[in-house]
Write a protein that holds these residues in place. Structure first.
Motif, PDB file in Angstrom:
ATOM      1  N   ALA A 171       3.816  10.438  -8.177  1.00  0.00           N
ATOM      2  CA  ALA A 171       4.317  11.478  -9.082  1.00  0.00           C
ATOM      3  C   ALA A 171       5.836  11.439  -9.214  1.00  0.00           C
ATOM      4  O   ALA A 171       6.396  11.909 -10.210  1.00  0.00           O
ATOM      5  N   LEU A 172       6.518  10.865  -8.217  1.00  0.00           N
ATOM      6  CA  LEU A 172       7.983  10.741  -8.257  1.00  0.00           C
ATOM      7  C   LEU A 172       8.445   9.496  -9.001  1.00  0.00           C
ATOM      8  O   LEU A 172       9.640   9.288  -9.175  1.00  0.00           O
ATOM      9  N   LYS A 173       7.489   8.634  -9.394  1.00  0.00           N
ATOM     10  CA  LYS A 173       7.811   7.372 -10.071  1.00  0.00           C
ATOM     11  C   LYS A 173       8.813   6.546  -9.255  1.00  0.00           C
ATOM     12  O   LYS A 173       9.897   6.201  -9.727  1.00  0.00           O
ATOM     13  N   PRO A 174       8.472   6.203  -8.007  1.00  0.00           N
ATOM     14  CA  PRO A 174       9.409   5.442  -7.168  1.00  0.00           C
ATOM     15  C   PRO A 174       9.569   4.013  -7.676  1.00  0.00           C
ATOM     16  O   PRO A 174       8.689   3.460  -8.332  1.00  0.00           O
ATOM     17  N   GLN A 175      10.701   3.410  -7.336  1.00  0.00           N
ATOM     18  CA  GLN A 175      10.920   2.006  -7.663  1.00  0.00           C
ATOM     19  C   GLN A 175      10.374   1.101  -6.555  1.00  0.00           C
ATOM     20  O   GLN A 175       9.996  -0.036  -6.806  1.00  0.00           O
ATOM     21  N   LEU A 176      10.368   1.621  -5.328  1.00  0.00           N
ATOM     22  CA  LEU A 176       9.811   0.913  -4.180  1.00  0.00           C
ATOM     23  C   LEU A 176       8.835   1.839  -3.473  1.00  0.00           C
ATOM     24  O   LEU A 176       9.196   2.954  -3.097  1.00  0.00           O
ATOM     25  N   LEU A 177       7.603   1.382  -3.304  1.00  0.00           N
ATOM     26  CA  LEU A 177       6.593   2.167  -2.603  1.00  0.00           C
ATOM     27  C   LEU A 177       6.170   1.418  -1.351  1.00  0.00           C
ATOM     28  O   LEU A 177       5.712   0.275  -1.424  1.00  0.00           O
ATOM     29  N   ILE A 178       6.353   2.057  -0.195  1.00  0.00           N
ATOM     30  CA  ILE A 178       5.945   1.481   1.083  1.00  0.00           C
ATOM     31  C   ILE A 178       4.546   2.010   1.400  1.00  0.00           C
ATOM     32  O   ILE A 178       4.328   3.225   1.479  1.00  0.00           O
ATOM     33  N   LEU A 179       3.599   1.105   1.570  1.00  0.00           N
ATOM     34  CA  LEU A 179       2.212   1.463   1.864  1.00  0.00           C
ATOM     35  C   LEU A 179       1.852   0.939   3.247  1.00  0.00           C
ATOM     36  O   LEU A 179       1.790  -0.267   3.454  1.00  0.00           O
ATOM     37  N   ASP A 180       1.609   1.839   4.182  1.00  0.00           N
ATOM     38  CA  ASP A 180       1.283   1.458   5.558  1.00  0.00           C
ATOM     39  C   ASP A 180      -0.213   1.657   5.776  1.00  0.00           C
ATOM     40  O   ASP A 180      -0.706   2.781   5.804  1.00  0.00           O
ATOM     41  N   GLU A 181      -0.942   0.554   5.905  1.00  0.00           N
ATOM     42  CA  GLU A 181      -2.403   0.567   6.068  1.00  0.00           C
ATOM     43  C   GLU A 181      -3.055   1.457   5.007  1.00  0.00           C
ATOM     44  O   GLU A 181      -3.742   2.438   5.318  1.00  0.00           O
ATOM     45  N   PRO A 182      -2.883   1.129   3.716  1.00  0.00           N
ATOM     46  CA  PRO A 182      -3.331   2.041   2.646  1.00  0.00           C
ATOM     47  C   PRO A 182      -4.827   2.201   2.527  1.00  0.00           C
ATOM     48  O   PRO A 182      -5.292   3.151   1.889  1.00  0.00           O
ATOM     49  N   THR A 183      -5.626   1.296   3.130  1.00  0.00           N
ATOM     50  CA  THR A 183      -7.081   1.425   3.002  1.00  0.00           C
ATOM     51  C   THR A 183      -7.766   1.641   4.345  1.00  0.00           C
ATOM     52  O   THR A 183      -8.981   1.493   4.440  1.00  0.00           O
ATOM     53  N   ARG A 184      -7.008   2.010   5.364  1.00  0.00           N
ATOM     54  CA  ARG A 184      -7.631   2.266   6.666  1.00  0.00           C
ATOM     55  C   ARG A 184      -8.552   3.474   6.581  1.00  0.00           C
ATOM     56  O   ARG A 184      -8.184   4.544   6.107  1.00  0.00           O
ATOM     57  N   GLY A 185      -9.802   3.287   7.042  1.00  0.00           N
ATOM     58  CA  GLY A 185     -10.735   4.406   7.107  1.00  0.00           C
ATOM     59  C   GLY A 185     -11.314   4.830   5.772  1.00  0.00           C
ATOM     60  O   GLY A 185     -11.921   5.894   5.689  1.00  0.00           O
ATOM     61  N   VAL A 186     -11.147   4.010   4.715  1.00  0.00           N
ATOM     62  CA  VAL A 186     -11.763   4.363   3.438  1.00  0.00           C
ATOM     63  C   VAL A 186     -12.903   3.387   3.166  1.00  0.00           C
ATOM     64  O   VAL A 186     -12.935   2.272   3.684  1.00  0.00           O
ATOM     65  N   ASP A 187     -13.840   3.805   2.345  1.00  0.00           N
ATOM     66  CA  ASP A 187     -15.022   2.982   2.106  1.00  0.00           C
ATOM     67  C   ASP A 187     -14.730   1.867   1.116  1.00  0.00           C
ATOM     68  O   ASP A 187     -13.655   1.805   0.513  1.00  0.00           O
ATOM     69  N   VAL A 188     -15.715   0.981   0.940  1.00  0.00           N
ATOM     70  CA  VAL A 188     -15.491  -0.218   0.134  1.00  0.00           C
ATOM     71  C   VAL A 188     -15.191   0.105  -1.320  1.00  0.00           C
ATOM     72  O   VAL A 188     -14.407  -0.593  -1.977  1.00  0.00           O
ATOM     73  N   GLY A 189     -15.799   1.170  -1.857  1.00  0.00           N
ATOM     74  CA  GLY A 189     -15.522   1.532  -3.245  1.00  0.00           C
ATOM     75  C   GLY A 189     -14.096   1.992  -3.433  1.00  0.00           C
ATOM     76  O   GLY A 189     -13.391   1.542  -4.347  1.00  0.00           O
ATOM     77  N   ALA A 190     -13.642   2.918  -2.561  1.00  0.00           N
ATOM     78  CA  ALA A 190     -12.265   3.414  -2.652  1.00  0.00           C
ATOM     79  C   ALA A 190     -11.275   2.292  -2.367  1.00  0.00           C
ATOM     80  O   ALA A 190     -10.199   2.230  -2.984  1.00  0.00           O
ATOM     81  N   LYS A 191     -11.609   1.391  -1.437  1.00  0.00           N
ATOM     82  CA  LYS A 191     -10.722   0.270  -1.133  1.00  0.00           C
ATOM     83  C   LYS A 191     -10.511  -0.607  -2.366  1.00  0.00           C
ATOM     84  O   LYS A 191      -9.382  -1.006  -2.677  1.00  0.00           O
ATOM     85  N   SER A 192     -11.583  -0.899  -3.076  1.00  0.00           N
ATOM     86  CA  SER A 192     -11.482  -1.710  -4.284  1.00  0.00           C
ATOM     87  C   SER A 192     -10.593  -1.036  -5.319  1.00  0.00           C
ATOM     88  O   SER A 192      -9.763  -1.684  -5.973  1.00  0.00           O
ATOM     89  N   GLU A 193     -10.731   0.287  -5.469  1.00  0.00           N
ATOM     90  CA  GLU A 193      -9.917   1.029  -6.431  1.00  0.00           C
ATOM     91  C   GLU A 193      -8.443   1.017  -6.036  1.00  0.00           C
ATOM     92  O   GLU A 193      -7.553   0.876  -6.886  1.00  0.00           O
ATOM     93  N   ILE A 194      -8.151   1.153  -4.728  1.00  0.00           N
ATOM     94  CA  ILE A 194      -6.756   1.150  -4.266  1.00  0.00           C
ATOM     95  C   ILE A 194      -6.135  -0.229  -4.446  1.00  0.00           C
ATOM     96  O   ILE A 194      -4.974  -0.369  -4.842  1.00  0.00           O
ATOM     97  N   HIS A 195      -6.908  -1.272  -4.192  1.00  0.00           N
ATOM     98  CA  HIS A 195      -6.404  -2.630  -4.413  1.00  0.00           C
ATOM     99  C   HIS A 195      -6.044  -2.846  -5.881  1.00  0.00           C
ATOM    100  O   HIS A 195      -4.999  -3.422  -6.204  1.00  0.00           O
ATOM    101  N   ALA A 196      -6.913  -2.397  -6.772  1.00  0.00           N
ATOM    102  CA  ALA A 196      -6.649  -2.541  -8.203  1.00  0.00           C
ATOM    103  C   ALA A 196      -5.396  -1.756  -8.599  1.00  0.00           C
ATOM    104  O   ALA A 196      -4.589  -2.217  -9.423  1.00  0.00           O
ATOM    105  N   LEU A 197      -5.205  -0.576  -7.999  1.00  0.00           N
ATOM    106  CA  LEU A 197      -4.026   0.239  -8.275  1.00  0.00           C
ATOM    107  C   LEU A 197      -2.750  -0.478  -7.846  1.00  0.00           C
ATOM    108  O   LEU A 197      -1.759  -0.515  -8.591  1.00  0.00           O
ATOM    109  N   ILE A 198      -2.758  -1.060  -6.651  1.00  0.00           N
ATOM    110  CA  ILE A 198      -1.571  -1.766  -6.150  1.00  0.00           C
ATOM    111  C   ILE A 198      -1.211  -2.919  -7.079  1.00  0.00           C
ATOM    112  O   ILE A 198      -0.038  -3.110  -7.437  1.00  0.00           O
TER     113      ILE A 198
END
Length: 528
Positions: free
Chosen positions: A429-456
């Motif tokens: 929401a802040l429209k950052p220029q650099l986004l640090i993602l630390d273990e962004p898919t830890r503990g999420v299921d395969v569907g949500a993981k696929s969506e987060i990968h596509a987002l990145i």
């Protein structure tokens, strides 16, 4: 004993009757039907994996077995006889132990006291036999493996790392001589050697006739360890299959009701101008002279084992961990980042590894969490703009497919995947220029993981720079344009995406000849 016939590798074998079963179990919470007419069982000497998306009902079912919850309908059978556990103590007395994903130890008590909590060795009159407790604790830890043996039973649990706390939880399974042990996402915060020790413990317990229920989103672990796999979706049974007779694609299809695309490497793209450069940064005890740069539109992967210094490096860059040396440059000019506020003002965001402890306020709504940083940047004395905040929430609810009844839904009632999406949206929401993602898919299921990968991949394609910290090799390989490997607080390798393979990266962090994942190492020891 009644026997049923199962087939392994085409040969019929006699399997014992289930030691623990549920029949027709239904459980509802206000506004949510968590389980609907579920059947499940586990046999002595087997690993039965339970798979499903976040919110599918896995943890609810396990908490019923362990006495945390009571079913609204249906029955529990233990050794063929009806059972009903009013609390975890009653279930533990029967030999049923649940090792939670969230640590359930007492921080102010010692390792030894936690291991025997509820069954402390006592003298007449109630005094604890401390020497006996310490001796037995050392025996329990030693029996669990070399990594466990290093834990001092006198140490306060609150002074241990998260990974070591989880190891203490695991050691309790041996201490109580459990007949059923339920592991809920047990490797989420373990190092390579600690995960190997866990897998060896599971194989040893299985060989002793202990029934194991294993919950994990990591399919490689499921197929390396499990004899049978049961899938839940939306609180209902979708099937129970022999692990040797199915595959990851079939299990995933049962979990989410569709196929998901296999992760492929992001298309190579031209590197933009340098955005961030760090030179020789230090953080006491964790980061030792780390240097790197990241360019616009680049996904820079930081790979290493837990404790290698990746998270600490990211926190030092963001200003939430004190730096003791080094310099940081932003768009070519040296800057001082002494707090998260300084980083945010530059255009840097951080989605932390521990979303529940550091990324979200669980008792607040999704809308309040998503707009928290946005409002803080606008000024603490500024009155909330409800219409603006709701507009931001609605925008990201649609963009990220956040599944919540409304913006007022409390975050602690959402699945892990939806919690992670809100943690991401808070910074997007802040429209950052650099986004640090630390273990962004830890503990999420395969569907949500696929969506987060596509987002990145989409964010990088739009020009955002991503600093991706992950201990999952497929994730690093699929998303990174460059990879830095870490060991003991230092960068020990740098690889372009075209040169990065699992073997190359593992060799860099472990040393040549050690490139074997914990699942690969354990698969060869699997007891059929």
């Amino acid at each position: 004993m009644d026997l049923t016939t199962i087939h392994t590798g085409g040969a019929a074998q006699a399997a014992p009757s289930p030691i623990l079963s549920v029949r027709g179990v239904t459980k509802a919470f206000p506004g949510v039907l968590a389980l609907s007419n579920v059947d499940f069982d586990v046999r002595p000497g087997e690993v039965h994996a339970l798979c499903g998306e976040n919110g599918a009902g896995k943890s609810t079912l396990m908490r019923i077995l362990a006495g945390n919850y009571q079913a609204d309908e249906g029955e529990i059978l233990f050794r063929g006889a009806p059972a009903r556990y009013r609390n975890t103590r009653e279930a533990r007395q029967e030999g049923i132990l649940l090792i939670h994903q969230e640590i359930s130890l007492v921080p102010e008590m010692s390792v030894a006291e936690n291991i025997f909590l509820g069954s402390l060795p006592q003298r007449t009159g109630g005094l604890v036999r401390r020497r006996e407790m310490l001796r037995r604790s050392r025996e329990v830890l030693a029996a669990a493996g070399d990594d466990f043996r290093k834990i001092d039973p006198n140490t306060k649990v609150g002074n241990l790392t998260f990974a070591h706390q989880q190891m203490v939880e695991i050691a309790r399974a041996t201490a109580f001589k459990s007949s059923v042990v339920i592991f809920d996402e047990p490797t989420a915060s373990l190092t390579l050697s600690e995960a190997n020790a866990l897998f060896a413990t599971i194989v040893r317990l299985k060989a002793q006739g202990v029934a194991i229920v294993y919950i994990s989103h990591k399919m490689s672990e499921v197929f390396a360890l499990a004899d049978r796999i049961t899938v839940l979706r939306d609180g209902s049974m979708r099937g129970t299959l022999r692990a040797s007779e199915t595959n990851e694609q079939e299990i995933t299809r049962l979990m989410i009701g569709r196929d998901i695309a296999v992760a492929v490497r992001v298309a190579p793209r031209e590197r933009g101008p340098e955005l961030l450069r760090v030179e020789g940064i230090e953080a006491s005890g964790f980061v030792k002279g780390v240097s790197f740069s990241i360019h616009s539109g680049e996904v820079l992967g930081l790979y290493g084992l837990i404790g290698a210094g990746r998270t600490e490096t990211a926190e030092a860059v963001f200003g939430v961990r004190r730096r003791t040396g080094g310099r940081i440059f932003w768009k070519g000019s040296e800057v001082r980042i002494r707090s998260a506020r300084d980083a945010v003002d530059l255009g840097i965001g951080l989605v932390p590894e521990d979303r529940k402890g550091k990324g979200l306020v669980l008792g607040l709504s999704g809308l309040a969490n998503l707009t928290m940083v946005m409002m803080r940047k606008a000024g603490l004395l500024r009155l909330p703009d409800r219409a603006r905040n709701k507009s931001a929430y609605d925008e990201f609810k649609q963009k990220l497919d956040i599944r919540a009844v409304s913006g007022d839904t409390l975050v602690n009632t959402l699945s892990g995947g939806n919690q992670q999406k809100i943690a991401l949206a808070k910074w997007l929401a802040l429209k950052p220029q650099l986004l640090i993602l630390d273990e962004p898919t830890r503990g999420v299921d395969v569907g949500a993981k696929s969506e987060i990968h596509a987002l990145i991949a989409r964010l990088a394609g739009e020009g955002m720079s991503i600093l991706l910290v992950s201990s999952e090799l497929p994730e690093i390989l699929a998303l990174s344009t460059r990879v830095l490997t870490f060991s003991e607080g230092r960068v020990v390798g740098e690889f372009e995406a075209r040169d990065a393979t699992e073997e190359v990266l593992l060799s860099a962090v472990l040393g040549s000849g050690a490139a074997k994942s914990p699942v690969q190492a354990q698969a060869s020891a699997k007891v059929e």
